[in-house]
Design an enzyme around this catalytic site. Sequence first.
Site, PDB file in Angstrom:
ATOM      1  N   ILE A  12       0.846  -1.208   0.000  1.00  0.00           N
ATOM      2  CA  ILE A  12       0.000   0.000   0.000  1.00  0.00           C
ATOM      3  C   ILE A  12       0.878   1.254   0.000  1.00  0.00           C
ATOM      4  CG2 ILE A  12      -1.865   1.244   1.174  1.00  0.00           C
ATOM      5  CD1 ILE A  12      -2.626  -1.452   2.520  1.00  0.00           C
ATOM      6  N   LEU A  33      12.738  -2.523   4.761  1.00  0.00           N
ATOM      7  CA  LEU A  33      12.718  -3.547   3.700  1.00  0.00           C
ATOM      8  C   LEU A  33      12.552  -4.956   4.269  1.00  0.00           C
ATOM      9  CD1 LEU A  33      15.467  -2.089   1.305  1.00  0.00           C
ATOM     10  CD2 LEU A  33      13.003  -1.669   1.301  1.00  0.00           C
ATOM     11  N   ASP A  56      14.751   1.330  10.372  1.00  0.00           N
ATOM     12  CA  ASP A  56      13.739   0.740  11.247  1.00  0.00           C
ATOM     13  C   ASP A  56      13.005   1.901  11.941  1.00  0.00           C
ATOM     14  OD1 ASP A  56      12.367  -0.412  13.398  1.00  0.00           O
ATOM     15  OD2 ASP A  56      13.939  -1.893  13.787  1.00  0.00           O
ATOM     16  N   SER A 121      -6.561  -1.671  11.280  1.00  0.00           N
ATOM     17  CA  SER A 121      -7.084  -2.875  10.627  1.00  0.00           C
ATOM     18  C   SER A 121      -8.431  -3.276  11.210  1.00  0.00           C
ATOM     19  CB  SER A 121      -6.095  -4.023  10.841  1.00  0.00           C
ATOM     20  OG  SER A 121      -6.714  -5.258  10.586  1.00  0.00           O
ATOM     21  N   TYR A 145      -1.726  -8.798  17.124  1.00  0.00           N
ATOM     22  CA  TYR A 145      -1.730  -7.812  16.029  1.00  0.00           C
ATOM     23  C   TYR A 145      -2.873  -6.816  16.223  1.00  0.00           C
ATOM     24  CZ  TYR A 145      -2.600  -5.963  11.300  1.00  0.00           C
ATOM     25  OH  TYR A 145      -2.831  -5.137  10.218  1.00  0.00           O
ATOM     26  N   VAL A 189      -6.173 -12.567  -2.624  1.00  0.00           N
ATOM     27  CA  VAL A 189      -6.264 -12.230  -4.054  1.00  0.00           C
ATOM     28  C   VAL A 189      -4.900 -12.470  -4.706  1.00  0.00           C
ATOM     29  CG1 VAL A 189      -6.508 -10.325  -5.696  1.00  0.00           C
ATOM     30  CG2 VAL A 189      -8.159 -10.565  -3.836  1.00  0.00           C
ATOM     31  N   ARG A 270      -9.355 -22.841   8.712  1.00  0.00           N
ATOM     32  CA  ARG A 270      -8.218 -22.552   9.586  1.00  0.00           C
ATOM     33  C   ARG A 270      -8.717 -21.990  10.914  1.00  0.00           C
ATOM     34  NH1 ARG A 270      -4.650 -19.206   5.471  1.00  0.00           N
ATOM     35  NH2 ARG A 270      -6.659 -18.184   5.368  1.00  0.00           N
TER      36      ARG A 270
HETATM   37  N1  NAD Z   1      -3.095  -5.201   3.134  1.00  0.00           N
HETATM   38  C1  NAD Z   1      -4.202  -5.200   3.858  1.00  0.00           C
HETATM   39  O1  NAD Z   1      -5.207  -5.812   3.493  1.00  0.00           O
HETATM   40  C2  NAD Z   1      -4.257  -4.428   5.161  1.00  0.00           C
HETATM   41  C3  NAD Z   1      -5.431  -4.505   5.927  1.00  0.00           C
HETATM   42  C4  NAD Z   1      -5.494  -3.795   7.129  1.00  0.00           C
HETATM   43  C5  NAD Z   1      -4.421  -3.012   7.549  1.00  0.00           C
HETATM   44  N2  NAD Z   1      -3.287  -2.972   6.781  1.00  0.00           N
HETATM   45  C6  NAD Z   1      -2.168  -2.140   7.268  1.00  0.00           C
HETATM   46  O2  NAD Z   1      -1.669  -1.351   6.192  1.00  0.00           O
HETATM   47  C7  NAD Z   1      -0.274  -1.149   6.345  1.00  0.00           C
HETATM   48  C8  NAD Z   1       0.457  -1.541   5.073  1.00  0.00           C
HETATM   49  O3  NAD Z   1       0.243  -2.917   4.830  1.00  0.00           O
HETATM   50  P1  NAD Z   1       0.706  -3.633   3.478  1.00  0.00           P
HETATM   51  O4  NAD Z   1      -0.335  -4.627   3.128  1.00  0.00           O
HETATM   52  O5  NAD Z   1       1.140  -2.635   2.484  1.00  0.00           O
HETATM   53  O6  NAD Z   1       1.948  -4.470   4.026  1.00  0.00           O
HETATM   54  P2  NAD Z   1       3.474  -4.537   3.545  1.00  0.00           P
HETATM   55  O7  NAD Z   1       4.131  -5.610   4.346  1.00  0.00           O
HETATM   56  O8  NAD Z   1       3.555  -4.632   2.070  1.00  0.00           O
HETATM   57  O9  NAD Z   1       4.008  -3.116   4.012  1.00  0.00           O
HETATM   58  C9  NAD Z   1       4.531  -2.864   5.287  1.00  0.00           C
HETATM   59  C10 NAD Z   1       5.875  -2.192   5.097  1.00  0.00           C
HETATM   60  O10 NAD Z   1       6.423  -1.844   6.360  1.00  0.00           O
HETATM   61  C11 NAD Z   1       7.798  -2.143   6.353  1.00  0.00           C
HETATM   62  N3  NAD Z   1       8.224  -2.353   7.745  1.00  0.00           N
HETATM   63  C12 NAD Z   1       7.884  -3.361   8.573  1.00  0.00           C
HETATM   64  N4  NAD Z   1       8.472  -3.212   9.763  1.00  0.00           N
HETATM   65  C13 NAD Z   1       9.205  -2.054   9.686  1.00  0.00           C
HETATM   66  C14 NAD Z   1      10.033  -1.364  10.594  1.00  0.00           C
HETATM   67  N5  NAD Z   1      10.256  -1.820  11.839  1.00  0.00           N
HETATM   68  N6  NAD Z   1      10.633  -0.218  10.190  1.00  0.00           N
HETATM   69  C15 NAD Z   1      10.433   0.258   8.930  1.00  0.00           C
HETATM   70  N7  NAD Z   1       9.647  -0.372   8.024  1.00  0.00           N
HETATM   71  C16 NAD Z   1       9.044  -1.508   8.400  1.00  0.00           C
HETATM   72  C17 NAD Z   1       7.931  -3.384   5.505  1.00  0.00           C
HETATM   73  O11 NAD Z   1       9.244  -3.582   4.978  1.00  0.00           O
HETATM   74  C18 NAD Z   1       6.909  -3.093   4.408  1.00  0.00           C
HETATM   75  O12 NAD Z   1       7.494  -2.389   3.327  1.00  0.00           O
HETATM   76  C19 NAD Z   1       0.147  -1.964   7.572  1.00  0.00           C
HETATM   77  O13 NAD Z   1       0.179  -1.076   8.682  1.00  0.00           O
HETATM   78  C20 NAD Z   1      -0.983  -2.957   7.744  1.00  0.00           C
HETATM   79  O14 NAD Z   1      -1.132  -3.375   9.087  1.00  0.00           O
HETATM   80  C21 NAD Z   1      -3.176  -3.668   5.608  1.00  0.00           C
END
Ligand code: NAD
Length: 312
Positions: A12, A33, A56, A121, A145, A189, A270
């Site tokens: 996202i 990353l 981080d 979330s 979480y 998906v 699950r």
């Molecule tokens: N994808 C979904 O359906 C969904 C649903 C609800 C909430 N979210 C929230 O949206 C946000 C983005 O999710 P996403 O699906 O793009 O996931 P993603 O894993 O693709 O993105 C998360 C990013 O955070 C980075 N990251 C993780 N720990 C880190 C740290 N300690 N320091 C710096 N960077 C760090 C990762 O490298 C990654 O690039 C998250 O907060 C997630 O909880 C996503």
Amino acid sequence: MRVLVTGGAGFIGSNLVDRLLADGHDVVAVDDLSSGNGDNLARAAESDRFALRVLDICDPALADLATEVRPEVICHLAAQISVRRSVADPMRDARVNVEGTASVLMAAHRGGTRKVVFASSVAVYGRPATIPVPADAPADPRSPYAASKLSGETYLATFRALHGIEYTTLVLSNVYGPRQSPDGEAGVVAIFTDAMIGGTPTVVYGDGTQTRDYVYVDDVVEGFVRACGSRGDGRRFNLGTGIQTTDRRLHSLVADAAGSPDKPGFAQPRMGDLPAMAVDPVPAVEGLGWEPRTDLATGLKQTVEWARSRRR
Ligand SMILES: NC(=O)c1ccc[n+]([C@@H]2O[C@H](COP(=O)([O-])OP(=O)(O)OC[C@H]3O[C@@H](n4cnc5c(N)ncnc54)[C@H](O)[C@@H]3O)[C@@H](O)[C@H]2O)c1
């Protein structure tokens, strides 16, 4: 506007970075990353208004970076995103999602940031009594979480009271679209798409009647962009469609988009999976002028096209 996007190399976050740059903003992405991918930022890297800092979010250097960049808005998406991993290792989840969010808020304070937009979330709702879940439904976190995301929401309100940093919380349902990794548990998906275009078997857990609310990534990005302004200050909104799609129906739609056979295998449900989920987006329509615009068939077509182009 100068925007700092945490988790900017993720699914996202990187889509948000591209949109902010296209809108003419200056963007700094912060990402360690750990699950994100530098390739997601290939287009952004061509812009002289973009910088990636591999860091981080828990690192005190984040506050130094914010002091240097002075972002007007921080979009906070960096997170440990796996429910299952949070159950296996709640300490790591809390470090990234709780300590990390506190660190982002301290950085916002040091950097003179006006507002933080936070990705929460639907997990915070637990097993909701009403579907679609209203944005003011009581929280009922049933995983570390969910607890850590809820804690992040609480920290936002605390820092607003303490330091006057505005916030908007966006409660995301099941987001899908280009750049979602098929390796994560959240991305059914992406998992179906990857399997179908790779010609490997697909599995539906349970009898296929479980439902989720699928929202396209560009629509979610639009919600973040809208929340970067002053609309929605101090509020939380659901970003979802309110529409429930069964796993079996989703399989058919992805098969349709991919031109693949619609023949999933079935496996035991699950443990801990919710039978149904959808969220009420109406307050976001009123509060942010946001609405989900991409219907599922169109979004899936675009997702399949992207997944194919990546394999070429
Ligand atoms: N994808 C979904 O359906 C969904 C649903 C609800 C909430 N979210 C929230 O949206 C946000 C983005 O999710 P996403 O699906 O793009 O996931 P993603 O894993 O693709 O993105 C998360 C990013 O955070 C980075 N990251 C993780 N720990 C880190 C740290 N300690 N320091 C710096 N960077 C760090 C990762 O490298 C990654 O690039 C998250 O907060 C997630 O909880 C996503």
